[in-house]
Motif scaffolding. Sequence first.
Motif, short mmCIF file in Angstrom:
data_model
loop_
_atom_site.label_atom_id
_atom_site.label_comp_id
_atom_site.label_asym_id
_atom_site.label_seq_id
_atom_site.Cartn_x
_atom_site.Cartn_y
_atom_site.Cartn_z
N SER A 290 0.85 -1.18 0.00
CA SER A 290 0.00 0.00 0.00
C SER A 290 0.90 1.24 0.00
N PRO A 291 0.59 2.22 -0.85
CA PRO A 291 -0.54 2.31 -1.79
C PRO A 291 -0.47 1.23 -2.88
N ASN A 292 -1.62 0.86 -3.38
CA ASN A 292 -1.72 -0.22 -4.36
C ASN A 292 -1.03 0.16 -5.67
N PRO A 293 0.05 -0.53 -6.05
CA PRO A 293 0.74 -0.19 -7.30
C PRO A 293 -0.10 -0.44 -8.55
N ASN A 298 -2.03 6.05 -8.23
CA ASN A 298 -1.00 6.06 -7.18
C ASN A 298 0.40 6.31 -7.73
N TRP A 299 0.52 6.42 -9.05
CA TRP A 299 1.82 6.71 -9.66
C TRP A 299 1.98 8.19 -9.98
N ARG A 306 5.98 6.69 -2.30
CA ARG A 306 5.32 5.70 -1.44
C ARG A 306 4.87 4.48 -2.24
N THR A 307 4.51 4.68 -3.50
CA THR A 307 4.14 3.54 -4.35
C THR A 307 5.37 2.70 -4.67
#
Length: 453
Positions: A290-293, A298-299, A306-307
């Motif tokens: 998490s965060p979900n790649p 999230n990119w 964080r990703t």
Amino acid sequence: MQVDRLVDTKRIMLVGYSVLLVLTARWAFAADERLSLILYCGLLLPFFVLMRWPNAPVLLMASFTATLAGKAIYAATVNPLAGPDEIHYYEQVTTFEKLSQFMPYAIEQIQSGWMNISAYPVFGLMYMPFYKWLELDDPLAIILFNTVLLILIVNSSYRLNDSRFAYALPDPDNSRQPFMIISVIGLMLSPSLMYMSSLFAKDITCVWLGLLGALLLLQKRWLLFLIVILYATGLRDYAVIYTLCFYFLYTQRIRTAVCVMLAAAGLLFMQIGPLGIINAVMLSIFLFISPNPMNFSNWEPELLLRTLEAVFMGIVLMISVYQAIVYKETRKFYLMAALLIFTYACALVLVGYVTITGRELDYGVGTIGDNMVRKKLPVLPLLYTIAAYAMVWCRKIFILKHRKIQSLEAEQSRELKQLVAAPKPSGGATAPAWHERLAGGKGSDGHAGTRTT
């Protein structure tokens, strides 16, 4: 004796330097608040150096510099009052002009609502003295406060690993130091910790209190532990869960951890049913990634680091599963880690269920509450301990395989020279020994660890 004396001297110097920083900060911040924030972040270097760390000064200095650079980037790009909780915490700074006005209010709130206490006055007991002593009113000042706690988090995690980590390492004499270094640098460079320590929030404090509580429990300092755990529970209801997770990890009490995990899973099953267990399993994995790649949003630049951390942790998870299957020496550690992560996931799912049903929202598969990226923070030291353990085993396996190849090549070269120098026999020549080794025949060596497949 000399080592103990050196440690005591460094401890005295650390305390003295900390007092000096506090005494001079008030006048420095009165002159120029934001300039003083930058200055005092730099002045944290001696504070960092005087602590006990693994013997890797260049790597530690590089990671500390990278941490400060990351903090500067987040300070310039992230609003410390990003959410409603952050705004409410900061409102206490502007509402109460003096600490003497805040303390009676906080005590009254704690006494009147101790069964369902709000985290706002409780957390205020930590940061309000900092703000009011230095006469600050800029929300960015929380970055300095949280940066100190971030250093304490990394140091507490290192102290636990250095003094209490007793799980099997591939080569204890040569692997223990890299294990410590990787875990320390990983936490120092963690984008999640950098980001959350840039917000006016309680999360960084919760992580430190969890590690501090585990240290006090291991040292059997019962009174201090009780004070810390009561305060930590005022910030997060389930603080005792992740504090005990660290305690079980370093005491290797697998049976107790199994009992606690079964109790948590049983409570979850009674409250939610099989759906709760399914969500707890999903969340156990989601704590790593998490965060979900897989979510393209999230990119974006704001979440990119964080990703990337989530991608790294996903790779660590896969490596850990492989090592646990193949190398039996690692299974005790990975079993304990899995038990603790699942127990913590059960607590989060239960908290999320109460929150969601309280808002009269639908609950289903994958519904695990709000802001779980933030709530994974208390077990982030555990995740980086897993990462360091997995990487040390990977490093050792690679080294042993490389040495085996070098040994076979040297033997091959030596025997070829002997064959060239010797006269040819009239009958069939015997195959060199290295042929059998390469073919996996008699005399072939195993590789690092004990394989079971």
